[in-house]
Write an enzyme that holds these catalytic residues in place. Structure first.
Site, PDB file in Angstrom:
ATOM      1  N   CYS A 218       0.830  -1.208   0.000  1.00 17.80           N
ATOM      2  CA  CYS A 218       0.000   0.000   0.000  1.00 17.80           C
ATOM      3  C   CYS A 218       0.860   1.253   0.000  1.00 17.80           C
ATOM      4  O   CYS A 218       1.572   1.535   0.968  1.00 17.80           O
ATOM      5  CB  CYS A 218      -0.900  -0.054   1.246  1.00 17.80           C
ATOM      6  SG  CYS A 218      -1.751   1.476   1.604  1.00 17.80           S
TER       7      CYS A 218
ATOM      8  N   ASP B 178      10.807 -16.952   3.448  1.00 14.40           N
ATOM      9  CA  ASP B 178      12.275 -16.922   3.314  1.00 14.40           C
ATOM     10  C   ASP B 178      13.029 -17.202   4.608  1.00 14.40           C
ATOM     11  O   ASP B 178      14.227 -17.416   4.583  1.00 14.40           O
ATOM     12  CB  ASP B 178      12.724 -15.550   2.803  1.00 14.40           C
ATOM     13  CG  ASP B 178      12.264 -15.311   1.381  1.00 14.40           C
ATOM     14  OD1 ASP B 178      11.942 -16.297   0.707  1.00 14.40           O
ATOM     15  OD2 ASP B 178      12.226 -14.139   0.964  1.00 14.40           O
TER      16      ASP B 178
ATOM     17  N   GLY C 233      14.397 -16.806  -2.186  1.00 13.74           N
ATOM     18  CA  GLY C 233      15.389 -16.330  -1.210  1.00 13.74           C
ATOM     19  C   GLY C 233      16.271 -15.277  -1.846  1.00 13.74           C
ATOM     20  O   GLY C 233      17.379 -15.566  -2.279  1.00 13.74           O
TER      21      GLY C 233
ATOM     22  N   THR D 242      12.074 -41.696  16.824  1.00 22.60           N
ATOM     23  CA  THR D 242      10.805 -42.409  17.018  1.00 22.60           C
ATOM     24  C   THR D 242       9.656 -41.429  16.802  1.00 22.60           C
ATOM     25  O   THR D 242       9.771 -40.257  17.171  1.00 22.60           O
ATOM     26  CB  THR D 242      10.674 -42.996  18.436  1.00 22.60           C
ATOM     27  OG1 THR D 242       9.298 -43.323  18.672  1.00 22.60           O
ATOM     28  CG2 THR D 242      11.090 -42.029  19.533  1.00 22.60           C
TER      29      THR D 242
ATOM     30  N   MET E 251      -0.895 -43.010  17.498  1.00 24.05           N
ATOM     31  CA  MET E 251       0.114 -43.858  18.157  1.00 24.05           C
ATOM     32  C   MET E 251       0.838 -43.071  19.241  1.00 24.05           C
ATOM     33  O   MET E 251       0.483 -41.940  19.537  1.00 24.05           O
ATOM     34  CB  MET E 251       1.099 -44.349  17.120  1.00 24.05           C
ATOM     35  CG  MET E 251       0.615 -45.546  16.351  1.00 24.05           C
ATOM     36  SD  MET E 251       1.951 -46.136  15.310  1.00 24.05           S
ATOM     37  CE  MET E 251       1.468 -47.803  15.026  1.00 24.05           C
TER      38      MET E 251
ATOM     39  N   GLU F 156      -3.369 -43.812  21.840  1.00 19.16           N
ATOM     40  CA  GLU F 156      -3.718 -45.251  21.887  1.00 19.16           C
ATOM     41  C   GLU F 156      -3.719 -45.845  23.298  1.00 19.16           C
ATOM     42  O   GLU F 156      -4.457 -46.775  23.581  1.00 19.16           O
ATOM     43  CB  GLU F 156      -2.775 -46.056  20.986  1.00 19.16           C
ATOM     44  CG  GLU F 156      -1.306 -45.950  21.381  1.00 19.16           C
ATOM     45  CD  GLU F 156      -0.379 -46.742  20.461  1.00 19.16           C
ATOM     46  OE1 GLU F 156      -0.867 -47.532  19.649  1.00 19.16           O
ATOM     47  OE2 GLU F 156       0.850 -46.538  20.569  1.00 19.16           O
TER      48      GLU F 156
ATOM     49  N   ARG G 133     -17.957 -41.266  14.276  1.00 18.83           N
ATOM     50  CA  ARG G 133     -17.206 -42.363  13.651  1.00 18.83           C
ATOM     51  C   ARG G 133     -15.797 -42.363  14.218  1.00 18.83           C
ATOM     52  O   ARG G 133     -15.275 -41.320  14.607  1.00 18.83           O
ATOM     53  CB  ARG G 133     -17.100 -42.164  12.129  1.00 18.83           C
ATOM     54  CG  ARG G 133     -18.424 -42.134  11.411  1.00 18.83           C
ATOM     55  CD  ARG G 133     -18.999 -43.545  11.241  1.00 18.83           C
ATOM     56  NE  ARG G 133     -20.192 -43.520  10.421  1.00 18.83           N
ATOM     57  CZ  ARG G 133     -21.425 -43.284  10.873  1.00 18.83           C
ATOM     58  NH1 ARG G 133     -21.631 -43.035  12.147  1.00 18.83           N
ATOM     59  NH2 ARG G 133     -22.458 -43.294  10.057  1.00 18.83           N
TER      60      ARG G 133
ATOM     61  N   ARG H 234       7.539 -46.161  29.682  1.00 14.50           N
ATOM     62  CA  ARG H 234       8.438 -45.730  28.609  1.00 14.50           C
ATOM     63  C   ARG H 234       8.243 -44.242  28.307  1.00 14.50           C
ATOM     64  O   ARG H 234       7.932 -43.841  27.192  1.00 14.50           O
ATOM     65  CB  ARG H 234       8.193 -46.578  27.352  1.00 14.50           C
ATOM     66  CG  ARG H 234       8.489 -48.060  27.587  1.00 14.50           C
ATOM     67  CD  ARG H 234       7.747 -48.957  26.627  1.00 14.50           C
ATOM     68  NE  ARG H 234       7.846 -48.505  25.261  1.00 14.50           N
ATOM     69  CZ  ARG H 234       8.752 -48.926  24.402  1.00 14.50           C
ATOM     70  NH1 ARG H 234       9.644 -49.812  24.762  1.00 14.50           N
ATOM     71  NH2 ARG H 234       8.750 -48.475  23.176  1.00 14.50           N
TER      72      ARG H 234
END
Ligand code: ATP
Length: 761
Positions: free
Chosen positions: A89, A166, A209, A531, A576, A632, A658, A734
């Site tokens: 602008c 960027d 870039g 993991t 999971m 889970e 569902r 764990r």
């Protein structure tokens, strides 16, 4: 969240009006930031106005400044670009334009402005704030506002966030949109690689870039590029020869293609542009390779925002709302950004000046200065790339001094493991040492499934997820320990690199404990955290979890679309993570979920009932879909079926429910740019660790500091002895005992319109 909600505070905050705009170039993640800030501001009882078309809307006013509602920012997080438009602008650069803008704000009693844009937009905002008292005085003199309006609106608070693909702004490690742009680049490279290999072609890929080589550098690291050209570090005068040598070497070693990534602002030492066309002509002339150019252009600005950009948008957006509501007239404007995994505020104009300083240094040819002004990690990544592309010649290591490292994958597959292995191999051999690959984890090592890795083998590996070496969850057993020790001794292994999740960490604990009985384990040993569950102690992020998060949000987007289409559907999505609620929480935040149930935050039937009632009331107000995430192992009783049935029963006529169990889908797919980058970064740090600690013979007296997990803590790569981490680990479930992301749980609730939050660890 713990803010006092006394009637007085509520009343004061209710009077506050915030306006928000997006300005300059658009970028993915702007919508997530918009949603985050609107909802946090409303949670704090403020009113929020959206300014359409950037500063143009501010100057023009009228319908271009509109108050929004909670639902006014629904269904926008998954969209690219900015839903409120952006523009450049000219009028706002003029005093009269800014006076008109001030009038538009005062008439709506808006004294808080949040700008999402680049350094230009933020400079404009700062100027506007500085001139504000004078602009208001002029408006009073012109008779456009009253003295009372002038007094009521006597100062303007400004907060900035950076939207730019960027990643070119100081004060934040990442800008909104940069990660999504990397996704587009990496997708393009993966697509091109197949055709390039088929035809044995060389590809020159031009990425965006103009002043910042971040996109080119990070995609080069993650995509095994042979060469990379960035604006901050022009290559040496004989770079053409060096580049051709590297391309030739790759081909001689068996590569069927070459990749060169060029930032659009790449220059030589004289400041002259290095065009993709020039790179192509050099390769064709010197090597005769069939060379093609791909200019990605605006594709990089397009597409859905990545999980990272959505999460960053939610977090910085909410923090910006808090910052502007907490500001008073003595506060200077701040920029809200991320440093590592922390949201931080920095003085806005300091960040703008530093950013412009880098551009200025490059313009004046002070490239060393420009590079040093970039974040420390940028400089380190550039140094890593130079090593990967064998830019400098290293002294030859005599055969008797060569170190031998064994590398194995342990645990479930996680994206990035192969990238890390490949990068470790390339860096190690560049330094003149050797890598032995172990197949099938510790079981394989015990059976002698170990061999010297050679370059032609590694070059054939695709960037795919999974594990090229094969992996399993077996820990070193009592019977296996002597066999493993024997193999390490037989192959005269000087360092052991175990890439994997919780089992990899646990294995290292076992080997370290066994050092007293087996001198072969008295060598430096390292666990690289990999993991999707992100449950390895000693790191904020493990490799693979970003890819899994992107899979979760892609699926959530599709389910949302289906739910909205049927107008009355709730989806319960099971993620999971074992007992770790990272994926459910972050997937819930990035996917705009209504609730996310996790093991770490105990919940009861009455919490579930509250959430069901909450969703029912949302549907009564016209919301068309519901998304619930469930980890889970969050509860043995409140299973996915139970929760689905509960929502089904209570949904009545309003909605049906569902369930979707995402399962092993979360472990697959091509690694995301972040996981590739993390893989290379961990590989480089692992090699540095070994070079610092390895000796030619095992050291029976070696300390516990030579058995570590390498991970990310905030923005740093850290090595923590497993003996220390053991004390901060819940082995039964764990889980690490400290999980930084739990602090984001309240935000997830707030952005889903819950007013209550009771954290019950
Ligand atoms: P990008 O990095 O994508 O280019 P940017 O915010 O730097 O984003 P600019 O074109 O520099 O983009 O600025 C966007 C708008 O901000 C301009 O069109 C103008 O309206 C306003 N603006 C920029 N600089 C100033 C300034 N110095 N004074 C007043 N307004 C400004």
């Amino acid at each position: 969240v713990s803010r006092s909600s006394s009637p007085l505070t509520v009343e004061l905050e209710r009077r506050k009006c915030i306006a928000v705009m997006t300005s300059g170039g658009d970028s993915q993640g702007m919508n997530a930031a918009l949603r985050g800030l609107v909802r946090m501001a409303m949670y704090r009882h403020a009113r929020v106005f959206l300014i359409y078309e950037g500063y143009q809307g501010l100057v023009q006013g009228g319908d271009l400044i509109k108050e929004t509602t909670w639902y006014g920012v629904s269904h926008i997080m998954g969209k690219g670009g900015t839903v409120i438009g952006t523009a450049r602008c000219k009028e706002f650069r003029e005093r009269w334009g800014r006076r008109a803008a001030a009038l538009n704000l005062v008439k709506k009693r808006i004294t808080n402005l949040i700008v999402i844009g680049g350094d230009g937009s933020l400079t404009g905002a700062n100027l506007f704030r500085e001139e504000w008292p004078e602009l208001l005085q002029e408006l009073v003199e012109e008779g456009n506002i009253s003295a009372q309006e002038q007094t009521e609106c006597d100062h303007l608070n400004i907060v900035g966030m950076v939207g730019s693909i960027d990643n070119d702004m100081c004060g934040t490690d990442m800008t909104l949109g940069a990660d999504s742009a990397l996704h587009r680049i990496v997708e393009a490279v993966d697509a091109i690689s197949f055709t390039a290999s088929s035809h044995q072609r060389c590809f020159v890929l031009e990425v965006m870039g103009r002043h910042c080589g971040y996109l080119a550098l990070v995609s080069s690291l993650g995509c095994n590029a042979d060469w990379c050209l960035i604006p901050e570090s022009p290559p040496s005068d004989n770079w053409e020869k060096k580049m051709c040598e590297q391309l030739c070497r790759s081909r001689e070693e068996g590569a069927r293609m070459n990749l060169i990534i060029v930032a659009e602002g790449a220059v030589d030492r004289q400041g002259q542009p290095i065009s993709s066309q020039y790179v192509k002509s050099v390769i064709e002339k010197e090597l005769g390779y069939d060379t093609r150019i791909t200019v990605l252009g605006h594709v990089q600005r397009g597409g859905a925002p990545s999980a990272y950009d959505r999460l960053m948008g939610c977090r910085v957006g909410a923090a910006a709302a808090n910052a502007v509501l907490d500001a008073d007239k003595d506060n200077e404007p701040v920029l809200v950004g991320l440093q590592g995994n922390r949201v931080v505020q920095s003085p806005l104009m300091k960040c703008v000046r530093e950013t412009q300083g880098i551009a200025g240094a490059m313009k004046d040819g002070n490239f060393k200065e420009a590079l040093s002004m970039r974040a420390g990690s940028f400089v380190r990544h550039w140094a890593t790339f130079r090593r990967l592309s064998r830019y400098d010649k290293l002294p030859v290591v005599p055969a008797t001094e060569k170190l031998r490292f064994a590398l194995l994958h342990v645990g479930a597959p996680a994206a990035g493991v192969n990238t890390c292995t490949q990068a470790f191999f390339r860096l190690t051999t560049y330094h003149g040492h050797q890598v032995y690959a172990v197949h099938e984890g510790f079981d394989g090592l015990a059976k002698g499934s170990i061999q010297l890795l050679d370059r032609s083998q590694v070059l054939k590996w695709s960037v795919a997820g999974g594990s090229h070496l094969g992996t399993n969850r077996s820990l070193p057993s009592k019977e296996g320990l002597p066999l493993i020790a024997e193999q390490l001794k037989k192959h005269r292994i000087n360092g052991l690199l175990v890439i994997g999740g919780f089992e990899a960490f646990h294995s290292l604990c076992i080997l370290e404990d066994a050092r007293k009985d087996y001198p072969a384990f008295c060598i430096p040993m390292l666990n690289v955290a990999a993991t999707i569950s992100n449950n390895v102690p000693g790191t904020d992020h493990s490799m693979g979890c970003d890819t899994a998060l992107n899979i979760i949000i892609e699926t959530t987007d599709r389910l949302k679309q289906s739910a909205v289409a049927s107008r009355k559907r709730v989806f319960v999505i099971e993620t999971m993570g074992g007992h770790c609620g990272f994926l459910a929480t972050m997937g819930g935040l990035a996917g705009g979920a209504d609730a996310a149930y996790i093991f770490e935050e105990k919940f009861t039937i009455s919490d579930l009932q509250n959430d069901v009632r909450h969703l029912v009331s949302k549907f009564q107000q016209g919301i068309w879909r519901g998304i619930i995430l469930r980890n889970e192992k969050c509860s043995p009783y409140y299973t996915t079926d139970f929760i689905t049935n509960l929502y089904s029963a209570e949904g009545g006529e309003l909605f049906t429910t569902r369930s979707n169990v995402l399962g092993h889908m979360q472990q697959g797919g091509l690694p995301s740019p972040y996981d590739r980058h993390l893989g290379v970064r961990f590989a480089k740090c692992s090699l540095d660790f070994f070079l610092d600690h390895c000796t030619l013979e095992p050291q029976p007296q070696c300390s516990s500091a030579t058995a570590c997990t390498v991970g990310m803590r905030a923005r740093k790569t850290v090595f923590t002895p497993v003996s220390e981490l053991k004390l901060r680990t819940d082995f039964k479930n764990r889980l690490p005992l400290d999980q930084w992301w739990l602090e984001l749980r309240p935000l997830l609730r707030i952005l889903a319109k819950h007013r209550d939050y009771h954290f019950k660890p």
